[in-house]
Design an enzyme around this catalytic site. Structure first.
Site, PDB file in Angstrom:
ATOM      1  N   HIS A   1       0.888  -1.164   0.000  1.00  0.00           N
ATOM      2  CA  HIS A   1       0.000   0.000   0.000  1.00  0.00           C
ATOM      3  C   HIS A   1       0.932   1.221   0.000  1.00  0.00           C
ATOM      4  CE1 HIS A   1      -2.707   3.039   1.720  1.00  0.00           C
ATOM      5  NE2 HIS A   1      -3.717   2.245   1.428  1.00  0.00           N
TER       6      HIS A   1
ATOM      7  N   ASP B   1       3.033  -3.904   8.094  1.00  0.00           N
ATOM      8  CA  ASP B   1       1.851  -3.084   7.882  1.00  0.00           C
ATOM      9  C   ASP B   1       0.663  -4.010   8.161  1.00  0.00           C
ATOM     10  OD1 ASP B   1      -0.426  -2.020   6.802  1.00  0.00           O
ATOM     11  OD2 ASP B   1       0.475  -1.452   4.877  1.00  0.00           O
TER      12      ASP B   1
ATOM     13  N   GLN C   1      -4.545  -4.587   7.225  1.00  0.00           N
ATOM     14  CA  GLN C   1      -5.523  -5.608   6.806  1.00  0.00           C
ATOM     15  C   GLN C   1      -5.349  -6.906   7.592  1.00  0.00           C
ATOM     16  OE1 GLN C   1      -7.944  -4.878   4.740  1.00  0.00           O
ATOM     17  NE2 GLN C   1      -7.160  -2.965   3.898  1.00  0.00           N
TER      18      GLN C   1
ATOM     19  N   LYS D   1     -10.682  -0.005  10.398  1.00  0.00           N
ATOM     20  CA  LYS D   1     -10.876  -1.237   9.608  1.00  0.00           C
ATOM     21  C   LYS D   1     -11.275  -2.406  10.499  1.00  0.00           C
ATOM     22  CE  LYS D   1      -7.456   0.208   6.223  1.00  0.00           C
ATOM     23  NZ  LYS D   1      -8.122   0.586   4.977  1.00  0.00           N
TER      24      LYS D   1
ATOM     25  N   CYS E   1      -4.603   2.229  -3.795  1.00  0.00           N
ATOM     26  CA  CYS E   1      -3.357   2.754  -3.205  1.00  0.00           C
ATOM     27  C   CYS E   1      -2.256   1.709  -3.263  1.00  0.00           C
ATOM     28  CB  CYS E   1      -3.551   3.215  -1.755  1.00  0.00           C
ATOM     29  SG  CYS E   1      -4.770   4.495  -1.584  1.00  0.00           S
TER      30      CYS E   1
HETATM   31  N1  PMP Z   1      -1.857  -0.397   4.531  1.00  0.00           N
HETATM   32  C1  PMP Z   1      -2.839  -1.152   4.030  1.00  0.00           C
HETATM   33  C2  PMP Z   1      -2.513  -2.557   3.579  1.00  0.00           C
HETATM   34  C3  PMP Z   1      -4.124  -0.648   3.917  1.00  0.00           C
HETATM   35  O1  PMP Z   1      -5.084  -1.388   3.401  1.00  0.00           O
HETATM   36  C4  PMP Z   1      -4.372   0.670   4.357  1.00  0.00           C
HETATM   37  C5  PMP Z   1      -5.754   1.296   4.245  1.00  0.00           C
HETATM   38  N2  PMP Z   1      -6.311   1.199   2.975  1.00  0.00           N
HETATM   39  C6  PMP Z   1      -3.327   1.407   4.898  1.00  0.00           C
HETATM   40  C7  PMP Z   1      -2.074   0.840   4.973  1.00  0.00           C
HETATM   41  C8  PMP Z   1      -3.514   2.807   5.405  1.00  0.00           C
HETATM   42  O2  PMP Z   1      -4.366   2.806   6.492  1.00  0.00           O
HETATM   43  P1  PMP Z   1      -4.991   4.177   7.028  1.00  0.00           P
HETATM   44  O3  PMP Z   1      -5.647   4.815   5.838  1.00  0.00           O
HETATM   45  O4  PMP Z   1      -5.989   3.730   8.060  1.00  0.00           O
HETATM   46  O5  PMP Z   1      -3.895   4.978   7.578  1.00  0.00           O
END
Ligand code: PMP
Length: 414
Positions: free
Chosen positions: A127, A205, A208, A231, A371
């Protein structure tokens, strides 16, 4: 096809009033959980209770409400520490979410440990939140970014990872679960590989991972784990970074301000103890309370049961969608190797159009690069349409998705 679910989905859905609504004349089917999940009454009520009875600033006042707010805030830290099986609540730093947690660790560990010629290992599965902060660090420090590639079926290429590790590797930062493919990475095996070949700091990270799988940071052997409340049935604007205490102590602060200092003088300051050193300013106290309430709620249902339920929904969805001509699902072929994330591609059509036609049937999915531009690039695409499940999704909703995709395909290819 009937899902043998470990969960009483009807009872769970009663905790989520938002799910009970009509969109475009059809009952809402919410399948955008990888972007953000909904909040049960229990979480909303915990936040309301906090504001209705207990709110004040934390760690500052001697009065009753300041005491209560501080207790609620610090008890929430202990609760969230337990969520990832941290040894010590002081190893949990509150952040705005995964993105801020990863920016914090990239900035601070970067300053402490990364210099010119050092290497930072990431993957094509990242991401952007676990990629751009490292690019910024590389630009500042003169370090070099190296990337682990992906196999055709959406796994990290572990042989390649092994080859990248060495004496120059300072940081390895990878996703626990891919938001764009659904792949669950073998994070424990990767930890052992990193330890055997380098002294690198190992960062996960967990955006998920933490909402869907029982996480045990000590068993995994990582050094940092970043995750977001929104999430995992909690509020937006709050998340956490778990880090090993010795590393947190070694790292310089990320932001300066009130509450993060021990002593301030004209030219310099000294820092508060970990984790307060990383928490400048008035924090998101109600958010912390909400995140802890979300952890209580999910634990009450059982993460293993939730994971089993998601796997069953994923298996059903993959079976039904396999019958749709010309449709591809990216990522691992087996539901056991993936979280409830289904990236769909119908060649010759636009991912956005598929999502729009599903929306007209009341089905909420996400279209785009999620993203994770390196992922879609790897598979020669610019976008996918992603359906993602959580504990409150039903077997019936999976059938609605499959029916919706069939209808959309006929329309798009006619
Ligand atoms: N890493 C991953 C794998 C994600 O799915 C996300 C959220 N889409 C993020 C980082 C970023 O999380 P946040 O927008 O809650 O900061």
């Amino acid at each position: 096809m009937q899902v043998a679910s470990a969960l009483d989905v009807n009872a769970i859905r009663r905790d989520f009033p938002i799910l009970d609504q009509i969109v475009d004349g059809k009952p809402l089917v919410y399948l955008d959980n990888a972007a953000s999940s909904h909040k049960p009454r229990q979480v909303i009520e915990a936040i309301s209770r906090y504001y209705l009875r207990d709110h004040a600033n934390v760690h500052r006042g001697v009065h009753e409400l300041a005491r209560r707010a501080t207790e609620a805030y610090e008890n929430s830290r202990t609760r969230v520490a337990r969520w990832v099986n941290a040894g010590d609540a002081h190893e949990i730093v509150w952040t705005r979410g995964t993105s801020e947690a990863l920016n914090l660790v990239a900035f601070s560990i970067g300053q402490a440990r990364v210099g010119p010629g050092d290497e930072i290992v990431l993957s094509e599965m990242e991401h952007h939140s676990n990629l751009v902060p490292w690019q910024l660090l590389a630009a500042r420090s003169g370090a070099r970014l190296r990337y682990v590639g992906l196999t055709d079926d959406g796994h990290l290429d572990l042989d390649q990872l092994e080859g990248l590790l060495g004496s120059r590797t300072r940081v390895v930062s990878l996703p626990h679960v891919s938001n764009a493919l659904g792949t669950i990475n073998p994070v424990r095996e990767i930890g052992a590989m990193i330890r055997s070949r380098s002294d690198a700091v190992y960062i996960l990270d967990g955006a998920q991972g933490a909402p869907h799988l029982a996480v045990d940071v000590r068993a995994v052997g990582c050094d940092f784990y970043a995750f977001s409340a929104h999430k995992m049935c909690g509020p937006t604007g709050i998340g956490a970074l778990w880090g090993r205490r010795a590393l947190l102590e070694e790292m310089p602060p990320y932001q300066g301000g009130g509450e993060m200092i021990e002593k301030v003088s004209r030219q310099s300051s000294t820092w508060a103890e970990v984790p307060h050193k990383f928490e400048a300013g008035t924090p998101n106290i109600a958010g912390a309370v909400g995140m802890a309430a979300a952890a209580d709620y999910l634990e009450g249902i059982g993460l293993d049961a939730i994971h089993e339920h998601e796997m069953a929904l994923t298996g059903t969805a993959m079976g039904l969608l396999a019958e749709v001509d010309g449709l591809r699902i990216l990522g691992p072929a087996s539901p056991e190797e993936r979280a409830g994330v289904i990236p769909l591609v119908i060649d010759g059509t636009s991912a956005q159009d598929l999502a729009t036609i599903l929306d007209a049937q009341g089905i909420a999915v996400r279209a785009g690069h999620h993203c994770a531009q390196l992922v879609v690039d790897r598979y020669g695409l610019s976008a996918t349409t992603r359906a993602s499940f959580y504990l409150y999704n039903s077997n019936e909703e999976v059938h609605r998705l499959a029916e919706g995709v069939r209808t959309a395909r006929e329309f798009l290819l006619s």
